[in-house]
Design a protein around this motif. Structure first.
Motif, PDB file in Angstrom:
ATOM      1  N   ILE B  90       0.841  -1.203   0.000  1.00 23.68           N
ATOM      2  CA  ILE B  90       0.000   0.000   0.000  1.00 23.68           C
ATOM      3  C   ILE B  90       0.874   1.250   0.000  1.00 23.68           C
ATOM      4  O   ILE B  90       0.641   2.207  -0.758  1.00 23.68           O
ATOM      5  N   GLU B  91       1.910   1.234   0.834  1.00 21.69           N
ATOM      6  CA  GLU B  91       2.755   2.422   0.928  1.00 21.69           C
ATOM      7  C   GLU B  91       3.480   2.705  -0.384  1.00 21.69           C
ATOM      8  O   GLU B  91       3.573   3.848  -0.832  1.00 21.69           O
ATOM      9  N   LEU B  92       3.989   1.623  -1.004  1.00 18.69           N
ATOM     10  CA  LEU B  92       4.675   1.815  -2.285  1.00 18.69           C
ATOM     11  C   LEU B  92       3.702   2.330  -3.338  1.00 18.69           C
ATOM     12  O   LEU B  92       4.042   3.187  -4.161  1.00 18.69           O
ATOM     13  N   PHE B  93       2.480   1.815  -3.281  1.00 14.77           N
ATOM     14  CA  PHE B  93       1.476   2.253  -4.248  1.00 14.77           C
ATOM     15  C   PHE B  93       1.146   3.732  -4.043  1.00 14.77           C
ATOM     16  O   PHE B  93       1.015   4.494  -5.001  1.00 14.77           O
ATOM     17  N   LEU B  94       1.027   4.150  -2.773  1.00 13.80           N
ATOM     18  CA  LEU B  94       0.759   5.557  -2.480  1.00 13.80           C
ATOM     19  C   LEU B  94       1.903   6.442  -2.980  1.00 13.80           C
ATOM     20  O   LEU B  94       1.669   7.511  -3.541  1.00 13.80           O
ATOM     21  N   LEU B  95       3.127   5.963  -2.792  1.00 14.43           N
ATOM     22  CA  LEU B  95       4.282   6.706  -3.297  1.00 14.43           C
ATOM     23  C   LEU B  95       4.200   6.862  -4.809  1.00 14.43           C
ATOM     24  O   LEU B  95       4.475   7.922  -5.358  1.00 14.43           O
ATOM     25  N   PHE B  96       3.809   5.754  -5.455  1.00 12.18           N
ATOM     26  CA  PHE B  96       3.675   5.802  -6.914  1.00 12.18           C
ATOM     27  C   PHE B  96       2.623   6.828  -7.319  1.00 12.18           C
ATOM     28  O   PHE B  96       2.821   7.627  -8.239  1.00 12.18           O
ATOM     29  N   LEU B  97       1.482   6.827  -6.593  1.00 16.02           N
ATOM     30  CA  LEU B  97       0.430   7.800  -6.881  1.00 16.02           C
ATOM     31  C   LEU B  97       0.949   9.222  -6.670  1.00 16.02           C
ATOM     32  O   LEU B  97       0.692  10.109  -7.483  1.00 16.02           O
ATOM     33  N   ALA B  98       1.703   9.406  -5.578  1.00  6.04           N
ATOM     34  CA  ALA B  98       2.248  10.730  -5.293  1.00  6.04           C
ATOM     35  C   ALA B  98       3.141  11.184  -6.440  1.00  6.04           C
ATOM     36  O   ALA B  98       3.082  12.342  -6.881  1.00  6.04           O
ATOM     37  N   PHE B  99       3.930  10.241  -6.937  1.00  8.65           N
ATOM     38  CA  PHE B  99       4.788  10.530  -8.084  1.00  8.65           C
ATOM     39  C   PHE B  99       3.934  10.948  -9.286  1.00  8.65           C
ATOM     40  O   PHE B  99       4.210  11.948  -9.946  1.00  8.65           O
TER      41      PHE B  99
END
Lengths: 253, 321
Positions: B90-99
């Protein structure tokens, strides 16, 4: 040799005439002459590398021989033969490592041959398979897969699978060598029963008790040659060649 | 894989490791200076105007960020394995979204184009991939049998084929088929040439996979079948292939997934598949990132679906044997 007088009277089911085989430069079989009659029980023994497995594998042409002639039921086995499958269907073979089909149940293993190549319908093939599984005393394992069975049970299934083809001859290639000691006897018992029922059997084995009990003839091989062949009594009590004596000394301690 | 039964101390629970990690992360955040980002603004009560905060602001921002990062890791380390995996995902996915969001995306633009992208682009991509997969599988079965046969012609043709088509870049094959064949007098449309290139290329890779799968079945299975008097085709169909399929499925699944994405290469032929749509739809309005990221998410989603199907098939075959 007087033990072969029987062979001259009848038509042998398998006959080898001057058979030789090479693996590259190494000669695995040297000028083998042998007649095997219907209902005869032959045990082939000898030290490892003596060519006994090679010999038995030539009889259904899993291996090719280079010189001499092999006849099975009057049909010569050779490189360009058309009907090798027909010959093989009449020769059952039991392997050291069972070689059951792991993706098929025990019952399916036994039905495969009759159903797929003998053209027998499924219902009859199943009846026959169950009958043969009863004969080797494991009908209750019919719906299991091979890897759920012990080694001894697997080997008995392998025997049943061959018998379902109703072969004229059964070849056994060290059938108990891969088994845990406590499972050897259940397989040998099955083979003794089979011998009593009159099957023609050629067994490569080191089980000398079995040989003494069922063999009509024991063939001793060394370095690709038949060194001696005789009745069990003569073979064990009165071995003729020194090689046989040495071998028996080593194996019968 | 074998997981050892002895559990080692978690490095995250060792003070020395935590300290070293904190320093390293601090240096990282300090070096990349996040003062001008949303983090600087959030911390403005402490550091004042981010733009004038200077060294102090930069240090505070990197300190807060590294503290969040390390505490996050520390907290996760206490969770159970499955929870850990879930949280990190989830955290990596959120980072990706932030990117993705950092590009100042215009979502109304995506909304206005996504219908066309899915109905035309996605459909064409799936159509091309599905047809190519079927043809490539058929080629692979024939190729594998040819490579295993004693027939000199069959072996030579099959090995020449795999050598050639594994030896050329796929993009080059696409061009060679589309531009080359018309010069020889065969008119081919873009979609059939694309399918031909993908099938031939992946058929060559899969030939090798199928061959290796068939060869991995023990010799004893062939011998037992031969001893029962089975013909070659019967042995292959009933004995060898059923056992080889569980071995073949995982690498074949990877090929399917790779092919789905490589189907984007046929966009050079002007086929209206996903990649082509992403490029052209964004071009007119200079909204490249919107369309590229949309296409990226669609490819990713498709891949996840394929992975799930692959896992299902693998489970099915595992149960049987």
């Amino acid at each position: 040799m007087d033990t072969n007088t029987k062979a001259k009277n009848e038509n042998p089911v398998i006959s080898l005439d001057g058979v030789s085989k090479w693996y590259g430069d190494f000669q695995a079989l040297k000028d083998i002459n042998l007649d095997i009659n219907l209902k005869e029980k032959i045990v082939i023994c000898g030290p490892s590398g003596s060519g006994k497995s090679t010999l038995i594998r030539c009889l259904n042409r899993l291996e090719a021989h280079q010189e001499g002639k092999i006849h099975v039921s009057g049909i010569e086995l050779h490189e360009t033969m058309k009907d090798v499958d027909i010959v093989r269907q009449d020769i059952g073979m039991v392997f050291q490592n069972f070689n059951l089909f792991p993706h098929l149940t025990v019952l399916e293993n036994c039905m495969a041959g009759p159903n797929w190549v003998r053209g027998i319908d499924k219902k009859e093939a199943k009846e026959r398979a169950i009958a043969m599984l009863k004969q080797v005393k494991i009908p209750e394992q019919a719906d299991k897969y091979p890897d759920q069975l012990s080694g001894g049970q697997q080997q008995r299934v392998a025997i049943a699978r061959s018998l379902c083809m109703q072969p004229k001859v059964m070849l056994f290639d060290e059938p108990t060598s891969a088994l845990d000691p406590e499972m050897v006897s259940e397989v040998l018992d099955t083979m003794v029963e089979l011998a009593k029922s009159g099957m023609t059997m050629i067994c490569v084995t080191h089980e000398m008790g079995f040989a003494r009990q069922v063999a009509d003839r024991i063939i001793f091989m060394a370095d690709g040659e038949i060194v001696e062949q005789n009745t069990p009594d003569e073979f064990f009590n009165n071995p003729k060649s020194d090689r046989t004596k040495t071998f028996l000394d080593q194996i019968l301690i | 894989m074998f997981v050892d039964t002895v559990i080692e101390d978690k490095s995250l629970h060792k003070p020395a490791f935590l300290l070293g990690l904190s320093v390293a992360v601090l240096i990282f955040f300090f070096a990349f200076n996040f003062t001008d980002t949303v983090f600087g603004e959030l911390l403005s009560p402490v550091i004042g105007n981010p733009k004038e905060s200077g060294f102090f602001g930069r240090l505070v921002v990197s300190f807060v960020l590294s503290a969040i990062f390390v505490l996050n890791l520390f907290a996760i380390s206490f969770a159970r394995l499955r929870v850990q995996i879930f949280i990190v995902w989830i955290e990596l996915f959120l980072l990706f979204l932030a990117f993705a969001f950092s590009f100042d995306l215009k979502f109304s633009f995506i909304q206005s184009k996504i219908g066309l992208m899915v109905s035309k682009g996605l459909f064409t991509t799936i159509y091309i991939s599905a047809v190519s997969i079927v043809i490539a599988t058929a080629i692979a079965i024939v190729g594998a049998i040819a490579k295993l046969s004693n027939n000199g012609f069959a072996y030579a043709i099959a090995s020449f084929y795999t050598s050639l088509f594994r030896g050329l870049p796929l993009l080059l094959q696409v061009y060679l088929i589309y531009k080359g064949l018309p010069q020889l007098g065969f008119m081919v449309d873009a979609i059939p040439s694309g399918i031909a290139a993908l099938s031939l290329c992946y058929g060559a890779y899969m030939t090798e996979i199928f061959r290796a799968g068939i060869q991995s079945i023990p010799k004893g299975q062939w011998e037992a079948s031969r001893a029962l008097g089975f013909r070659f085709s019967l042995i292959l169909r009933k004995i060898i292939l059923p056992q080889a399929i569980p071995i073949i499925v995982p690498p074949t699944g990877n090929q399917f997934i790779a092919m789905l994405k490589d189907s984007s290469l046929v966009s050079v032929l002007g086929i209206w598949e996903l990649m082509y749509m992403a490029k052209t739809l964004g071009q007119r309005d200079f909204r490249h990132m919107e369309m590229l990221l949309t296409a990226a998410m669609i490819y990713w989603g498709l891949t996840i679906i394929l992975e799930m199907i692959q896992a299902r098939i693998e489970r099915k075959y595992q149960q049987k044997t």
